[in-house]
Design a protein around this motif. Structure first.
Motif, PDB file in Angstrom:
ATOM      1  N   PHE A  29       0.888  -1.063  -0.154  1.00 18.69           N
ATOM      2  CA  PHE A  29      -0.057   0.016   0.116  1.00 18.69           C
ATOM      3  C   PHE A  29       0.851   1.227  -0.019  1.00 18.69           C
ATOM      4  O   PHE A  29       1.862   1.460   0.932  1.00 18.69           O
ATOM      5  N   GLU A  30       0.773   2.173  -1.118  1.00 19.41           N
ATOM      6  CA  GLU A  30       1.509   3.479  -1.022  1.00 19.41           C
ATOM      7  C   GLU A  30       0.444   4.606  -1.298  1.00 19.41           C
ATOM      8  O   GLU A  30      -0.462   4.560  -2.087  1.00 19.41           O
ATOM      9  N   MET A  31       0.496   5.658  -0.542  1.00 18.17           N
ATOM     10  CA  MET A  31      -0.278   6.901  -0.771  1.00 18.17           C
ATOM     11  C   MET A  31       0.618   7.836  -1.239  1.00 18.17           C
ATOM     12  O   MET A  31       1.744   7.795  -1.068  1.00 18.17           O
ATOM     13  N   GLU A  32       0.439   8.162  -2.465  1.00 17.50           N
ATOM     14  CA  GLU A  32       1.046   9.177  -3.274  1.00 17.50           C
ATOM     15  C   GLU A  32       1.439  10.734  -2.505  1.00 17.50           C
ATOM     16  O   GLU A  32       0.297  10.966  -1.837  1.00 17.50           O
ATOM     17  N   ASN A  33       2.480  11.002  -2.705  1.00 13.94           N
ATOM     18  CA  ASN A  33       2.912  12.279  -2.063  1.00 13.94           C
ATOM     19  C   ASN A  33       2.867  12.385  -0.711  1.00 13.94           C
ATOM     20  O   ASN A  33       2.413  13.386  -0.151  1.00 13.94           O
ATOM     21  N   MET A  34       3.092  11.143   0.052  1.00  8.60           N
ATOM     22  CA  MET A  34       3.161  11.237   1.435  1.00  8.60           C
ATOM     23  C   MET A  34       4.348  10.706   1.791  1.00  8.60           C
ATOM     24  O   MET A  34       5.128   9.905   1.094  1.00  8.60           O
ATOM     25  N   PRO A  35       5.123  11.176   3.059  1.00 10.58           N
ATOM     26  CA  PRO A  35       6.354  10.991   3.490  1.00 10.58           C
ATOM     27  C   PRO A  35       6.140   9.401   4.170  1.00 10.58           C
ATOM     28  O   PRO A  35       7.335   8.822   4.860  1.00 10.58           O
ATOM     29  N   ILE A  36       5.283   8.471   4.189  1.00 11.33           N
ATOM     30  CA  ILE A  36       5.077   7.358   4.974  1.00 11.33           C
ATOM     31  C   ILE A  36       5.978   6.164   4.009  1.00 11.33           C
ATOM     32  O   ILE A  36       6.317   5.201   4.654  1.00 11.33           O
ATOM     33  N   GLY A  37       5.902   6.261   2.480  1.00 12.92           N
ATOM     34  CA  GLY A  37       6.464   5.371   1.775  1.00 12.92           C
ATOM     35  C   GLY A  37       5.577   4.111   1.598  1.00 12.92           C
ATOM     36  O   GLY A  37       4.389   3.974   2.081  1.00 12.92           O
ATOM     37  N   VAL A  38       6.182   2.984   1.090  1.00 13.23           N
ATOM     38  CA  VAL A  38       5.399   1.628   0.786  1.00 13.23           C
ATOM     39  C   VAL A  38       5.247   1.123   2.116  1.00 13.23           C
ATOM     40  O   VAL A  38       6.133   0.892   2.719  1.00 13.23           O
ATOM     41  N   GLN A  39       4.149   0.397   2.297  1.00 17.67           N
ATOM     42  CA  GLN A  39       4.065  -0.485   3.373  1.00 17.67           C
ATOM     43  C   GLN A  39       3.416  -1.814   3.003  1.00 17.67           C
ATOM     44  O   GLN A  39       2.927  -1.933   1.970  1.00 17.67           O
ATOM     45  N   LEU A  40       3.838  -2.933   3.819  1.00 16.44           N
ATOM     46  CA  LEU A  40       3.294  -4.261   3.265  1.00 16.44           C
ATOM     47  C   LEU A  40       2.303  -4.653   4.523  1.00 16.44           C
ATOM     48  O   LEU A  40       2.374  -4.451   5.860  1.00 16.44           O
ATOM     49  N   GLU A  41       1.145  -5.123   3.797  1.00 20.08           N
ATOM     50  CA  GLU A  41      -0.115  -5.357   4.768  1.00 20.08           C
ATOM     51  C   GLU A  41      -0.307  -6.816   4.792  1.00 20.08           C
ATOM     52  O   GLU A  41      -0.449  -7.399   3.550  1.00 20.08           O
ATOM     53  N   PHE A  42      -0.644  -7.254   5.949  1.00 21.98           N
ATOM     54  CA  PHE A  42      -1.200  -8.650   5.720  1.00 21.98           C
ATOM     55  C   PHE A  42      -2.655  -8.741   6.577  1.00 21.98           C
ATOM     56  O   PHE A  42      -2.723  -8.423   7.630  1.00 21.98           O
ATOM     57  N   LEU A  43      -3.451  -8.974   5.618  1.00 22.26           N
ATOM     58  CA  LEU A  43      -4.969  -9.085   6.300  1.00 22.26           C
ATOM     59  C   LEU A  43      -5.519 -10.420   6.435  1.00 22.26           C
ATOM     60  O   LEU A  43      -5.549 -11.151   5.664  1.00 22.26           O
ATOM     61  N   ASN A  44      -5.797 -10.432   7.660  1.00 29.11           N
ATOM     62  CA  ASN A  44      -6.222 -11.931   8.000  1.00 29.11           C
ATOM     63  C   ASN A  44      -7.919 -11.896   8.411  1.00 29.11           C
ATOM     64  O   ASN A  44      -8.084 -11.134   9.487  1.00 29.11           O
ATOM     65  N   PHE A  45      -8.622 -12.849   7.701  1.00 29.06           N
ATOM     66  CA  PHE A  45     -10.043 -12.901   8.022  1.00 29.06           C
ATOM     67  C   PHE A  45     -10.244 -14.085   8.933  1.00 29.06           C
ATOM     68  O   PHE A  45      -9.806 -15.124   8.360  1.00 29.06           O
ATOM     69  N   GLU A  46     -10.922 -14.068   9.826  1.00 30.94           N
ATOM     70  CA  GLU A  46     -11.227 -15.158  10.812  1.00 30.94           C
ATOM     71  C   GLU A  46     -12.575 -15.338  11.169  1.00 30.94           C
ATOM     72  O   GLU A  46     -13.298 -14.277  11.697  1.00 30.94           O
ATOM     73  N   LYS A  47     -13.226 -16.494  11.058  1.00 34.10           N
ATOM     74  CA  LYS A  47     -14.611 -16.621  11.181  1.00 34.10           C
ATOM     75  C   LYS A  47     -14.850 -17.033  12.930  1.00 34.10           C
ATOM     76  O   LYS A  47     -14.007 -17.725  13.573  1.00 34.10           O
ATOM     77  N   ILE A  48     -15.624 -16.236  13.478  1.00 34.47           N
ATOM     78  CA  ILE A  48     -15.846 -16.347  14.977  1.00 34.47           C
ATOM     79  C   ILE A  48     -16.959 -17.276  15.134  1.00 34.47           C
ATOM     80  O   ILE A  48     -17.161 -18.277  15.842  1.00 34.47           O
ATOM     81  N   THR A  49     -18.301 -16.746  14.580  1.00 33.25           N
ATOM     82  CA  THR A  49     -19.468 -17.597  14.510  1.00 33.25           C
ATOM     83  C   THR A  49     -19.909 -17.331  13.081  1.00 33.25           C
ATOM     84  O   THR A  49     -19.360 -16.649  12.254  1.00 33.25           O
ATOM     85  N   ASN A  50     -21.132 -17.862  12.924  1.00 31.04           N
ATOM     86  CA  ASN A  50     -21.667 -17.793  11.243  1.00 31.04           C
ATOM     87  C   ASN A  50     -22.107 -16.265  11.195  1.00 31.04           C
ATOM     88  O   ASN A  50     -22.081 -15.744   9.837  1.00 31.04           O
ATOM     89  N   ASP A  51     -22.274 -15.485  12.189  1.00 34.07           N
ATOM     90  CA  ASP A  51     -22.691 -14.038  11.971  1.00 34.07           C
ATOM     91  C   ASP A  51     -21.396 -13.110  12.679  1.00 34.07           C
ATOM     92  O   ASP A  51     -21.667 -11.998  12.751  1.00 34.07           O
ATOM     93  N   LYS A  52     -20.383 -13.535  12.747  1.00 36.38           N
ATOM     94  CA  LYS A  52     -19.541 -12.693  13.367  1.00 36.38           C
ATOM     95  C   LYS A  52     -18.038 -13.054  13.101  1.00 36.38           C
ATOM     96  O   LYS A  52     -17.803 -14.220  13.021  1.00 36.38           O
ATOM     97  N   SER A  53     -17.383 -11.887  12.579  1.00 31.24           N
ATOM     98  CA  SER A  53     -15.852 -12.403  12.178  1.00 31.24           C
ATOM     99  C   SER A  53     -14.889 -11.448  12.600  1.00 31.24           C
ATOM    100  O   SER A  53     -15.282 -10.181  13.383  1.00 31.24           O
ATOM    101  N   LYS A  54     -13.502 -11.462  12.723  1.00 30.57           N
ATOM    102  CA  LYS A  54     -12.456 -10.766  12.924  1.00 30.57           C
ATOM    103  C   LYS A  54     -11.626 -10.362  12.007  1.00 30.57           C
ATOM    104  O   LYS A  54     -11.307 -11.415  11.019  1.00 30.57           O
TER     105      LYS A  54
END
Length: 154
Positions: free
Chosen positions: A89-114
């Motif tokens: 992920f990189e925002m243009e014209n920002m001093p933050i630079g490129v970042q690496l993102e790991f998105l993990n999706f976890e089922k808690i119940t049939n109607d709830k997740s994390k």
């Protein structure tokens, strides 16, 4: 109001850990991060490009009164439906630079997740630049909108 999306920024680290439980099935939560129409709704941004697949890429652009306020882009390295997205992920014209993102999706119940997001920055300095922004507030607002929009799709 207490924020439901938590950001853990340990001292002297190059990473952030973001966690949030949603009153949504895991399939809907994953769609919120992988389908252009939904991303546009909850993020309030235009999806210029989204190839949500291994070795794909994306571009987002947010405008206000005709002026481009924010541009972001990245490479999607890995997608495991309803489980994981690994991307840069990189925002243009920002001093933050490129970042690496790991998105993990976890089922808690049939109607709830994390969702757990680990973001790794180039340095502690780059992470500090991110934390100077109203990052936590904006992320919580976006996640509230995400849940509000998707709860109607259940």
């Amino acid at each position: 109001m207490q924020h439901k999306t938590k950001i853990d920024a340990k001292k002297d680290k190059q990473e952030l850990i973001i966690t949030r439980e949603f009153n949504l099935p895991i399939e809907l939560l994953f769609k919120a991060y992988s389908e252009s129409e939904l991303i546009e709704q909850w993020m309030g941004t235009k999806v210029i490009k989204l190839e949500n697949r291994d070795h794909g890429s994306y571009q987002f652009e947010t405008s206000h009164e005709g002026n481009v306020m924010f541009k972001a882009n990245g490479t999607i390295h890995k997608v495991v439906p309803n489980q994981e997205i690994v991307r840069t992920f990189e925002m243009e014209n920002m001093p933050i630079g490129v970042q690496l993102e790991f998105l993990n999706f976890e089922k808690i119940t049939n109607d709830k997740s994390k969702l757990t997001i680990q973001i790794i920055y180039k340095s502690e300095k780059h992470r500090a630049e991110q934390l100077k922004l109203p990052f936590e507030y904006g992320l919580n607002m976006a996640h509230e909108k995400l849940e509000e929009i998707l709860i109607n799709l259940k």
